[in-house]
Design an enzyme around this catalytic site. Structure first.
Site, PDB file in Angstrom:
ATOM      1  NE  ARG A 334      -3.849  -2.346   2.213  1.00  0.00           N
ATOM      2  CZ  ARG A 334      -3.833  -3.676   2.063  1.00  0.00           C
ATOM      3  NH1 ARG A 334      -2.685  -4.317   1.976  1.00  0.00           N
ATOM      4  NH2 ARG A 334      -4.978  -4.351   1.987  1.00  0.00           N
ATOM      5  CB  SER A 475     -11.726 -10.529   0.954  1.00  0.00           C
ATOM      6  OG  SER A 475     -10.638 -10.101   0.166  1.00  0.00           O
ATOM      7  CD  GLN A 477      -5.609 -10.154  -1.374  1.00  0.00           C
ATOM      8  OE1 GLN A 477      -6.242 -10.831  -2.186  1.00  0.00           O
ATOM      9  NE2 GLN A 477      -4.389 -10.459  -1.005  1.00  0.00           N
ATOM     10  CG  ASP A 623      -2.191 -13.905   5.250  1.00  0.00           C
ATOM     11  OD1 ASP A 623      -2.987 -14.538   4.527  1.00  0.00           O
ATOM     12  OD2 ASP A 623      -1.858 -12.728   5.025  1.00  0.00           O
TER      13      ASP A 623
HETATM   14  C1  S3P Z   1      -4.140  -9.106   2.268  1.00  0.00           C
HETATM   15  C2  S3P Z   1      -5.355  -9.633   2.557  1.00  0.00           C
HETATM   16  C3  S3P Z   1      -5.592 -11.059   2.798  1.00  0.00           C
HETATM   17  C4  S3P Z   1      -4.291 -11.801   3.064  1.00  0.00           C
HETATM   18  C5  S3P Z   1      -3.218 -11.427   2.089  1.00  0.00           C
HETATM   19  C6  S3P Z   1      -2.931  -9.934   2.196  1.00  0.00           C
HETATM   20  C7  S3P Z   1      -4.008  -7.659   2.040  1.00  0.00           C
HETATM   21  O1  S3P Z   1      -6.200 -11.627   1.672  1.00  0.00           O
HETATM   22  O2  S3P Z   1      -4.515 -13.193   3.003  1.00  0.00           O
HETATM   23  O3  S3P Z   1      -2.040 -12.143   2.367  1.00  0.00           O
HETATM   24  O4  S3P Z   1      -2.875  -7.148   2.045  1.00  0.00           O
HETATM   25  O5  S3P Z   1      -5.042  -7.010   1.854  1.00  0.00           O
HETATM   26  P1  S3P Z   1      -7.821 -11.665   1.502  1.00  0.00           P
HETATM   27  O6  S3P Z   1      -8.283 -10.289   1.335  1.00  0.00           O
HETATM   28  O7  S3P Z   1      -8.036 -12.500   0.270  1.00  0.00           O
HETATM   29  O8  S3P Z   1      -8.304 -12.326   2.747  1.00  0.00           O
END
Ligand code: S3P
Length: 747
Positions: A334, A475, A477, A623
């Site tokens: 980010r 999620s 992400q 994770d």
């Molecule tokens: C992350 C979100 C998580 C995590 C990934 C990093 C992020 O994934 O597993 O290693 O930096 O936003 P998900 O959003 O698919 O849970």
């Protein structure tokens, strides 16, 4: 052809006795691979010297005579002389003779063969180009070690038989060369760019300087730069005349491309455009550093298949001391994204120099952002503003990094240009509809491969509208993707989460001065704001620290302190879960750094017990489950995980892969649809050893490495190269604090 014990002893004819062909033949003779060698050269002296130097047994009066009894014919004449030789020998070539050459241009010879020979005659022609040489030339310079560890490119014709290719390949491999194959035209394009253009520029620069009236001055003071750049202008003029003539079109294409870019650089210098200059120079430096690493045969962001890295984790060990694990991956990604979109210069420290965050960094460089570093975790980003990104010249390759692809897709949906995003084999199998669906709802146009898998093509110039989106899964992400698209949408964007997930995007947007409204499980923002550059101190990654938390908990007599670990409340599930299992964890020296809570964490060994993992902790430890599975295996009693189906779509199916590995080590573990049931063997017992497969998943590899602390035999973990996506230096750090893990020695 005479039979030797193992291989046929080919009788060889060599036409043209110079360094390149002569060195090959000499090496073949010294290794006993070939029998009798007959040579021919237009220069009588060269033929006599070749006999004296032991390159050939005898010489012939003509090219026809030289080839008449040959199994193998090697043509090593100057490129433009090749056609005449082919015409001369046509009538005398034995039907079964295999013909090969060693020239630097292949397309012209391929055309000549097709004109001069019938299709069936040409089935024995295998054109080749050894990428090796020396500033010296002529038969006197022959060197039988010239091709050791060098690459030879074979460019078979469509009509070339497989057997003929195999023979020539064998002849090169037996002198220590590595053989690759490609089409003749492709070869010429690649070589035009990588070899022919640099030679052309070197000749031209030296010539320009030499006839300038200041030349004496220039050459008196010519130091490293001049020497390095122009060394190759001392190469054979005749040879290069032939190369540029034979490969005219590809060289001109490469030169035109260079001219265009040179004009851009000229303009940047003329207008004192520091940003443009820094962009070109930093991109070039990174590319050059990358090439140096490849040339030094060191790993970088290379495709997984090229890197066979296995870990050997020997049993036992205890952990002690203080250590700092690398920077947080999520925050590092980010920092590059928001720093690039900010106005002004953002300084980042503690940046994770792992392949995933470097993939994000490279993507923004490709989109015209000047980024200096990383150097020991320090990165300087010259932000271009929310609307300053430029179309990248190529597809953006994001390696193993799901975070890069999912967050970028949101941000790119709002740009004026189209982009294609690709990744490695693991990323190419991961679901992208979870981001494509809400983005399409906002008005984005996105193409994916079947079942929403990468590559993703994100069309530019689309108007986005804000949405009110209820995330179907927890999620971060997807949440971040929609919020980043929201920066470019009309009207408000609202995301509602089913459970709290990491909130680094929201925190960092605020840190860059952007208004983000967080209300319970709803996050919203309006477009039209701007990001103002700032400083970011990236804390250590709790996801990397987790391996050492589990390691120190399960290994008797351990006591370690992990420094400067990010303790964002949306990430602390692993600490909560381990504490519920009875771990001895102290959080010390809590502080806030750049909007993120940070602390030092002391872990001492403890007798863990099995638990039902509370489902509300699952997104907060998403994770860390591979490591938690190892803790569960060492605990007394049963651990049950539910509500964690997301683990099945991570870098690997982490439920299945962990259960499979644990079973190999003798642990009673069972996969369920959304979790696992693990029978711990308790404090008094040990796991077995064995060979487990990480499926290219960094966190699986590191988890089985720590399992060895409580195993009675070694654990070999296959396919560990991707540990460098999130945790460069893992093995060294693990060794330093007392674990017996090492890289498997490569044969
Ligand atoms: C992350 C979100 C998580 C995590 C990934 C990093 C992020 O994934 O597993 O290693 O930096 O936003 P998900 O959003 O698919 O849970």
């Amino acid at each position: 052809m005479t039979d030797s014990n193992q291989h046929p002893l080919y009788s060889v004819s060599i036409i043209g006795l110079g360094l390149i062909g002569g060195s090959w033949v000499k090496a073949l003779r010294e290794r006993g691979v070939i029998g009798r060698v007959v040579g021919f050269d237009r220069n009588q002296d060269s033929m006599q010297q070749a006999v004296q130097l032991g390159v050939i047994d005898e010489y012939a009066a003509s090219a026809q005579a030289a080839v008449s009894d040959a199994d193998i014919v090697i043509i090593s004449v100057p490129i433009l002389a090749c056609r005449d030789i082919l015409l001369e020998i046509k009538g005398s070539l034995p039907l079964s003779a295999i013909v090969t050459d060693v020239g630097s241009v292949k397309g012209n010879v391929a055309r000549d063969i097709q004109e001069i020979f019938t299709e069936s005659e040409s089935s024995n022609f295998v054109l080749g180009h050894p990428i090796a040489g020396s500033e010296r030339s002529g038969i006197k310079a022959v060197d039988s070690t010239l091709y050791e560890n060098h690459t030879v490119i074979l460019t078979p014709l469509e009509s070339t038989s497989l057997e003929a290719v195999q023979v020539v390949k064998y002849l090169w491999q037996s002198v220590g060369a590595k053989v690759e194959e490609m089409g003749a035209m492709h070869h010429d394009e690649v070589l035009a760019a990588t070899s022919h253009l640099p030679h052309l520029l070197a000749y031209s620069l030296v010539d320009t300087l030499a006839h300038s009236h200041e030349n004496k001055e220039i050459f008196n003071y010519a130091a490293g730069g001049f020497r390095d750049f122009t060394r190759i202008a001392a190469s054979s003029p005749k040879m290069w005349h032939d190369i540029f003539t034979a490969n005219k079109h590809a060289v001109l294409d490469a030169l035109d491309m260079f001219n265009t870019d040179l004009a851009v650089l000229r303009e940047a210098v003329a207008s004192s455009d520091g940003n443009a200059m820094m962009g070109i120079f930093t991109r070039a430096k990174v590319a050059r550093d990358h090439f140096s690493k490849i040339l030094a045969r060191r790993a970088y962001v290379e495709p997984m298949k090229d890197k066979q890295v296995n870990f050997i984790a020997n049993p036992g060990g205890k952990l002690s001391g203080s250590l700092r694990v690398p920077g947080d991956k999520s925050i590092s990604h980010r920092s590059i994204m928001l720093g690039s979109l900010a106005e002004g210069t953002t300084e980042v420290t503690g940046f994770l120099e792992g392949e995933d965050s470097l993939a994000t960094l490279q993507a923004f460089r490709d989109m015209g952002v000047v980024i200096e570093g990383p150097h020991r975790g320090r990165v300087t980003i010259h932000g271009v503003g929310l609307h300053g990104l430029q179309a990248p010249p190529n597809t953006l390759y994001l390696g193993n990094s799901g975070t890069s692809m999912r967050l970028l897709s949101g941000l790119l949906a709002g740009q004026s240009f189209s982009v294609e995003l690709t990744g490695d084999e693991s990323l190419s199998g991961r679901p992208m509809n979870r981001v494509a669906d809400p983005l399409r709802e906002m008005g984005a146009v996105i193409e994916t491969a079947e079942q929403g898998r990468p590559p993703m093509v994100i069309k530019g110039g689309k108007k986005l509208n804000g949405i009110n989106y209820a995330l179907p899964m927890a999620s971060a992400q997807v949440k971040s993707c929609v919020l980043l698209a929201g920066l470019y949408a009309q009207g408000e964007t609202v995301v509602t989460e089913p459970a709290p997930t990491r909130d680094h995007t929201e925190r960092m947007l605020k840190g860059f001065g952007y208004d983000v409204n967080v209300n319970g499980n709803k996050v919203s923002l309006m477009p039209g704001g701007k990001l103002t550059a700032t400083s970011i101190d990236v804390p250590s990654d709790i996801s990397s620290a987790a391996f050492f938390m589990v390691a120190a908990s399960i290994a008797p007599d351990s006591d370690i302190t992990l420094e400067h670990v990010g303790l964002n409340p949306t990430r602390v599930g692993v600490i909560n879960i381990l504490k519920l299992m009875g771990a001895n964890i102290d959080v010390l020296n809590e502080r806030e750094v750049g909007g993120e809570p940070v602390a030092d964490i002391r872990i001492q060994s403890a007798e863990l017990k099995g638990i039902d993992i509370p489902e509300d902790q699952v997104p907060l430890a998403i994770d860390e489950f591979p490591a938690i599975f190892i803790a569960a295996a060492c605990a007394e009693g049963t651990t049950i995980l539910t509500g964690a189906e997301e683990l099945r779509v991570k870098e690997s199916d982490r439920i299945q892969v962990m259960v499979d590995g644990l079973q190999i080590l003798g642990v009673n573990a069972k996969a369920t649809e959304d979790g696992a049931i693990i029978e711990g063997f308790g404090a008094q017992d040990l796991m077995g050893g064995g060979e487990v497969v990480s499926h290219g998943d960094h966190r699986i590899a590191m988890s089985f490495a720590i399992a060895s602390l409580r195993a009675n035999q070694s654990i070999k973990i296959l396919d560990c190269a991707n540990v460098s996506t999130s945790f460069p230096g893992f093995v060294e750090l693990a060794q330093n604090c007392g674990m017996h893990v090492k890289l498997e020695a490569r044969s």
